[in-house]
Structures are given as C-alpha cells and as structure tokens.
Design an enzyme around this catalytic site. Sequence first.
Site, PDB file in Angstrom:
ATOM      1  CE1 TYR A 148      11.023 -51.610 -68.604  1.00  0.00           C
ATOM      2  CE2 TYR A 148      10.468 -49.626 -67.362  1.00  0.00           C
ATOM      3  CZ  TYR A 148      10.842 -50.240 -68.542  1.00  0.00           C
ATOM      4  OH  TYR A 148      11.039 -49.482 -69.659  1.00  0.00           O
ATOM      5  CG  MET A 165      13.477 -42.159 -66.408  1.00  0.00           C
ATOM      6  SD  MET A 165      14.989 -42.572 -67.302  1.00  0.00           S
ATOM      7  CE  MET A 165      15.836 -41.010 -67.266  1.00  0.00           C
ATOM      8  CE  LYS A 212      18.837 -24.606 -46.817  1.00  0.00           C
ATOM      9  NZ  LYS A 212      19.438 -25.246 -45.642  1.00  0.00           N
ATOM     10  NE  ARG A 271      24.660 -26.364 -40.967  1.00  0.00           N
ATOM     11  CZ  ARG A 271      23.411 -26.103 -41.356  1.00  0.00           C
ATOM     12  NH1 ARG A 271      22.739 -26.971 -42.068  1.00  0.00           N
ATOM     13  NH2 ARG A 271      22.822 -24.966 -40.998  1.00  0.00           N
TER      14      ARG A 271
END
Length: 357
Positions: A256, A302, A30, A122
């Site tokens: 930052y 990032m 999956k 589930r």
Amino acid sequence: MVARIKIEEQKFINNVKNVIHDNDVMAVVKNDAYHFGLEFAVQSFIKAGIHTFSTTSLHEAIRIRNLDQNVNIFLMNPSVEFETLKTYNIAMTLPSLKFFYEHIESLAGIKLHLELENLLHRSGLKDQYEMIEALEHNSSLPTEHQAIIEGIWTHFGYADEFDGDEYETERTAWNNCLTHILNAGYKFEFIHSQNSASYVREDGLLDKHTHARLGIILYGSRPYSTLPTTLTEQNFSVTANVIQVRPIKKGETCGYSFQYTAEQDCNIAVVDIGYGDGILKTRAKYDALINQKRYPIRGLMMSHMFVEVDDSVQSGDIVTMYSDEIRIDEFTFKGVGANSEQISALNHHSLIKEIIS
C-alpha cells in the site's frame, strides 16, 4: 498453509531447569504467562521444580489455584476482594500504609507481602520505618484480627541498565531496608527482589533472599544484550509460508502507498503473515529466515508481508520470523520492542498454536 506459533514443551521445561539451577524461584506468569498460555506455563514450571507463582491479576491467580491446590500464589497488585483472596489462599502485596489503615479490619487473615516502593515508584511503602509501623500495628491487634505478613519484596527497575548507578542505588536502598527489618527480629517465609536481569548480574540469589522472582529469562529471552545466547534457549517459533514469488522491475512498487520501490529487478515473496497476526512494524525493518538464509522484509500489511528473495525461494517455503536461530531478544536489542512486547503482540486467534509434547 497457515502461519503458526509452535512451542516445544520439553525444551521449555529443560530450559527452565537450566536457568534456575538449585535456586528457589517465584515464576512470574502475568499476562497469560507472557502470552505462552497460563495453564501450559504453570504446569511446565511445576514439572521443572517451581512451586511459587506471581501475577498481577486476581483472575489469573484463581486460575493458578484451580490448576494446583498446593502451590504458593502471590498477587503483585492489591485487591479489595478479600474473601476471594482467603477462599483461594492467595497472598497479595501491601501497596501503601494508607491502604493498610483503610482496610485494616478486612485484612484480618489475609496473607501479605510488604512492598518497598524504591526507584520504580509504582507501588509500595516508602521505607523501613513505614514497614516497621505496619508490622508493629499488626502485631498489636488481637490474633484473629491480624493480617498474615509472610513476605517482603521490592522490584528492581534498573537491573538491566548499565549506563548509570540507579541499580546500585535501588539495591542499596532495598538492602538497608531489609537489614533494618530483619535486625528488628521479624522473619518472613518469602523475601524476593530480583528480576531476571538482577538474577544474572548477581550470579544467583542475593544474601538473605528466599526466592528470585523471574520472568522473561524463564521464557527464553536474555534480559540484556551482553549475555550469551546459551544463557536461555528460545523454545518457540513463529513461522509463515511463501504464497507465491513475483518478479518486479526496477522502479516498480509493492504494498500500500508505495511501501517499497525496487532499486533493481528482483523477486518478491508474498508471505501469509502480517501485523494483524502480531508482527510489529518495527520488526519488519529487519530480516526473515527462509531455508536457513536471511532475507530483507520489504513491506508489512495486515495479513501479508513482502520479502525480497533470490531464485532459490519457491512457493510453499517456510518463513521463520522467530526461532532459536532468529531470536526475539536479537530484535529487542535492535530496538524493535521489549521481549515481552514482541511476544505479547502475537495474535493467538489468527496464528495456529501448536504445543509439541
């Protein structure tokens, strides 16, 4: 210099063979095969001797069928695209008795695996009595109107937990259900319940089972922390590069918003990988491997990362975030995130992906 993810195909195949031994296994593929790439994983699993696959997406199930016309495919989520299921010879779960009766006519000729709900809650039928009701009702229909009930299964949601008795509870419930159904004379081509953790805890297949349904262990991560690293080999790496090394003084900051304040004069390596490439911020609380030595990560942005290094580290050195020496599962057990969570986060559009044959 570009950050990259590298997968070694033959090591991947060899590891799968070592994990499955002579047992019949249904490989869970999956979410693009845990982000390894569906086509790569399915073809590698076939080379390793696995011919039965499960996924949660009908789209992925069709991609598997297009790769191989002969393998068995099991869809763990229900679908109402019944003609597509028939066309591509895909079996699916029966998620509830309500679903069975609502779609009774459309299920004619569809391959089904009866699912026991168990503790995960589930999906699935409540107990053996609901299963018997579905089996008996299906058998009462004219043959051309019957579903093809070829499998029975459940999912153990607590097999990697050792602090309580939940795994024993769900295993007992499943065993009672399965025994009841089999004693009633029903037979199945597929009987599967065990995930990676259960497969290891039970030292192989449980009695009466035809397949273990394995995921993360096939991809090189241990399902729980007390297992030796020799159990399964991590056969992929994520690496980046030192762009430059910059000295900073005690009290100076980097990153930052004062991300790190130096406690002493030190060198900071600027590395070309960040959270935009899929490195979790929780992973940045720990180390990176440079020239076979671990160094603390001091900041994550990032596209960049700061690592505090010594004088031996130079521009151009390779920075390893994951490899068999600094494994995904090590950080799972430190609380960074599940094995699959760390793997799934990796950005295959920004990282260069290499498969080494």
